[in-house]
Design an enzyme around this catalytic site. Sequence first.
Site, mmCIF file in Angstrom:
data_model
loop_
_atom_site.group_PDB
_atom_site.id
_atom_site.type_symbol
_atom_site.label_atom_id
_atom_site.label_comp_id
_atom_site.label_asym_id
_atom_site.label_seq_id
_atom_site.Cartn_x
_atom_site.Cartn_y
_atom_site.Cartn_z
ATOM 1 N N TRP A 115 0.787 -1.181 0.195
ATOM 2 C CA TRP A 115 0.144 0.115 0.022
ATOM 3 C C TRP A 115 0.829 1.415 -0.004
ATOM 4 O O TRP A 115 0.411 2.204 0.300
ATOM 5 C CB TRP A 115 -0.933 0.014 1.388
ATOM 6 C CG TRP A 115 -2.131 -0.930 1.126
ATOM 7 C CD1 TRP A 115 -3.329 -0.720 0.811
ATOM 8 C CD2 TRP A 115 -2.219 -2.347 1.530
ATOM 9 N NE1 TRP A 115 -3.981 -1.746 0.753
ATOM 10 C CE2 TRP A 115 -3.391 -2.881 1.419
ATOM 11 C CE3 TRP A 115 -1.213 -3.453 1.922
ATOM 12 C CZ2 TRP A 115 -3.737 -3.938 1.415
ATOM 13 C CZ3 TRP A 115 -1.617 -4.570 2.055
ATOM 14 C CH2 TRP A 115 -2.822 -4.901 1.803
ATOM 15 N N CYS A 118 -7.208 -4.238 -1.462
ATOM 16 C CA CYS A 118 -8.345 -5.085 -1.337
ATOM 17 C C CYS A 118 -9.331 -5.544 -2.305
ATOM 18 O O CYS A 118 -9.831 -6.471 -2.155
ATOM 19 C CB CYS A 118 -9.285 -4.145 -0.073
ATOM 20 S SG CYS A 118 -9.904 -2.746 -1.101
ATOM 21 N N GLU A 143 -25.936 -1.947 -7.172
ATOM 22 C CA GLU A 143 -27.070 -2.548 -6.329
ATOM 23 C C GLU A 143 -26.664 -1.680 -4.635
ATOM 24 O O GLU A 143 -25.372 -2.168 -4.326
ATOM 25 C CB GLU A 143 -27.426 -3.865 -6.184
ATOM 26 C CG GLU A 143 -28.509 -4.063 -5.037
ATOM 27 C CD GLU A 143 -29.027 -5.634 -5.054
ATOM 28 O OE1 GLU A 143 -29.630 -5.966 -4.218
ATOM 29 O OE2 GLU A 143 -28.334 -6.156 -5.967
ATOM 30 N N GLY A 163 -15.718 18.796 -13.596
ATOM 31 C CA GLY A 163 -14.373 18.749 -14.411
ATOM 32 C C GLY A 163 -13.349 18.457 -13.257
ATOM 33 O O GLY A 163 -12.252 19.318 -13.977
ATOM 34 N N GLU A 175 -24.501 32.727 5.180
ATOM 35 C CA GLU A 175 -23.341 31.516 4.629
ATOM 36 C C GLU A 175 -22.469 32.379 4.000
ATOM 37 O O GLU A 175 -22.443 33.272 3.428
ATOM 38 C CB GLU A 175 -24.211 30.696 3.707
ATOM 39 C CG GLU A 175 -23.421 29.429 3.230
ATOM 40 C CD GLU A 175 -24.434 28.731 2.264
ATOM 41 O OE1 GLU A 175 -25.118 27.741 2.712
ATOM 42 O OE2 GLU A 175 -24.494 28.814 1.060
ATOM 43 N N ARG A 179 -13.591 15.852 3.105
ATOM 44 C CA ARG A 179 -14.070 15.443 2.112
ATOM 45 C C ARG A 179 -12.997 14.698 1.173
ATOM 46 O O ARG A 179 -12.064 15.282 0.890
ATOM 47 C CB ARG A 179 -14.974 16.253 1.118
ATOM 48 C CG ARG A 179 -15.593 15.801 -0.347
ATOM 49 C CD ARG A 179 -16.650 16.426 -0.819
ATOM 50 N NE ARG A 179 -17.380 15.958 -1.913
ATOM 51 C CZ ARG A 179 -18.432 16.333 -2.634
ATOM 52 N NH1 ARG A 179 -19.101 17.505 -2.145
ATOM 53 N NH2 ARG A 179 -18.820 15.779 -3.697
#
Length: 688
Positions: free
Chosen positions: A241, A277, A436, A481, A538, A579
């Site tokens: 890894w 994995c 699914e 993009g 905001e 994120r």
Amino acid sequence: MAEDLVLETCNLECENNSKSHMTADMGSQQLIVRRGQSFTITLLFKGRGYEEGVDRLALSVETGPCPIETSGTKSHFPVSDALQESAWSAIVERQDGASLSLLIYSPPDARIGRYSLTLEASTGDQGTSYRLGEFIVLFNPWCPDDSVFLEFDEQRREYVLTQQGLIYQGSQKFIIPRPWNFGQFEDEIVDICLQLLDTNPKFLRDQNRDCSRRNDPVYIGRVVSAMVNCNDDQGVLAGRWDDKYDDGVSPMAWIGSVDILRRWRRYGCQPVRYGQCWVFAAVACTVLRCLGIPTRVVTNYNSAHDTNRNLVIDRYLDEMGNLQQGTKDMIWNFHCWVEAWMTRPDLSPGCDGWQALDPTPQEKSEGVYCCGPAPVRAIKEGDLALKYDIPFVFAEVNADVVYWVLQKDGSRKKTIHTSTVGKNISTKSVGRDNREDITHNYKYPEGSDQEREVFEKAELQKSYLTEEEKGVSIKIKVSEGMNNGRDFDVYAVISNNTASKRLCRLIFCARTVSYNGTMGPECGMKDLLNVTLQAQAEKTVPLRILYEKYGSCLTQDNMIKLVALLHEYQTGDFVLGVRDIYIQNPDVKIRILGEPMQMRKLVADLTLTNPLSTPLHGCVFTVEGAGLIEGQKIQELAGPVEPGEEAKIRVDLLPRQSGLRKLVVNFESDKLKGVKGYRNVIVAPLPK
């Protein structure tokens, strides 16, 4: 007195038996049957034919190096008047002069493996033994009495017979289907799978005990889970890894299991380098499907790796928002394992059905790097005391994540973050190239009464902090993009839901990351010391991600982790946004020239446009596809591919099998790795 019965030839009727036993795609060179179902052999006697009442016929079947009747690895049975449902038996099917067809039945709990078949023919006191040949017995999902029985035919076709599929990668908010050639019926694979069983340490330690347990898919699943990795044995794959794969093959470069399994056998059962994995899971899926166990690859997003079994993943950041390696606990962007379908008579009722098996070496189970089979139903219900390894899989989909900010004075402060693990658990749909979502199989809806009951049963206390409770929240949004070779913007969106103005510091940082959570270098940074948040308002803060910064440090996973850390001066609180984003590679375009027909040559054009601002060197296309070509085709381009130009090759294909097939392509170069392409090809049968 009648002369002795003399056998001249034996026909194992490989072609006809393989059709009725759903093993035709394995070829007709050897007899391969499924247990709990009869098969036919034809005997041709010399001189005279078989006479009922005068001649006596009996058969013997043996499997393993030390066959014993009490171990279920040997059976001796006469040719009688009726087949038995629970034992090896045989009857006369038809007779035509000196030709005699026998119907042989294997019980639904027969040991799987390679068998020898012997005939004993006697007339009066005289008898002769004839070795008739060898055959292979597999599990039988079509047999209601088999422990791997699967009721619906379309599911049997998908999870046992289908040789190509999709494995899901990417991130929770950008799910990417990757084509894979399982190839469980291609040449040599069934022999390699049986060799894998005979290489496992349990067989080497006690051959009789191991072979006697090969009637049990729970046992076989556990052996396969251990043998696909090489951590304790002569397993198939070595894991790596660290993005350093020069002494082997990058995990991203594989597009099928066939080449991996053939390499393992060709080089004397030495581990093939390298897997991660999805490769471990895909190879396990190939082996289990080949042996007859219904199997599918599943992907869990935001997958927790809980090393200390407290069902909490602690993550640490410094005051600049950099994630620290404080513990061995990890959050993988995604993690793949397999589910295999079987009954669990060893457990309480309700545990039959899909079982999670994980061949990726993470934690030891009973002293060996394997995981499962863990009943998916038991994971959902929080029955952590059942076997095997339910707490580990339960944590992968349910563990709490706690973020701490390590401050300069040595103290640490808990941050607010609403991310949870176990999202969008995915597998390929039956009969279609669609995803699914099977998250509901593993967990009840977040915040539901049933979910709380499960956690009480697991003796856990789960607390939820919502953004609204603190008044200030942060989310990260992305632009369209985000393509490899391009610059793009990402955004920290801060909401102040309080009635007063707030003054904050915002650190917005981007770093390359591997799918298992290992952090790479920084590739974008913004530190704003005085961010004013108006009441009930905001604010959006952009961050430009430049290719010149991320291009050289992007791993083959093509992922960047965005961290936005907001420090409120007034309260001293920290608010966190995290994120993972995926940098999209160009597509490999596949154009088929000619009408695909069984055993007729056709041509495929493969093209990829270089999206980068620099030339691509060492460009290699690899092509694989069950029923389309023998093994792999690898073609390397002679020269570099300039920016905006096409890398293009033409390959000759020879479809061996008719029906719907998938052509799978991988593209590698010095700067673009693991670019995949696939195309469904309908191959017409050979004209009569």
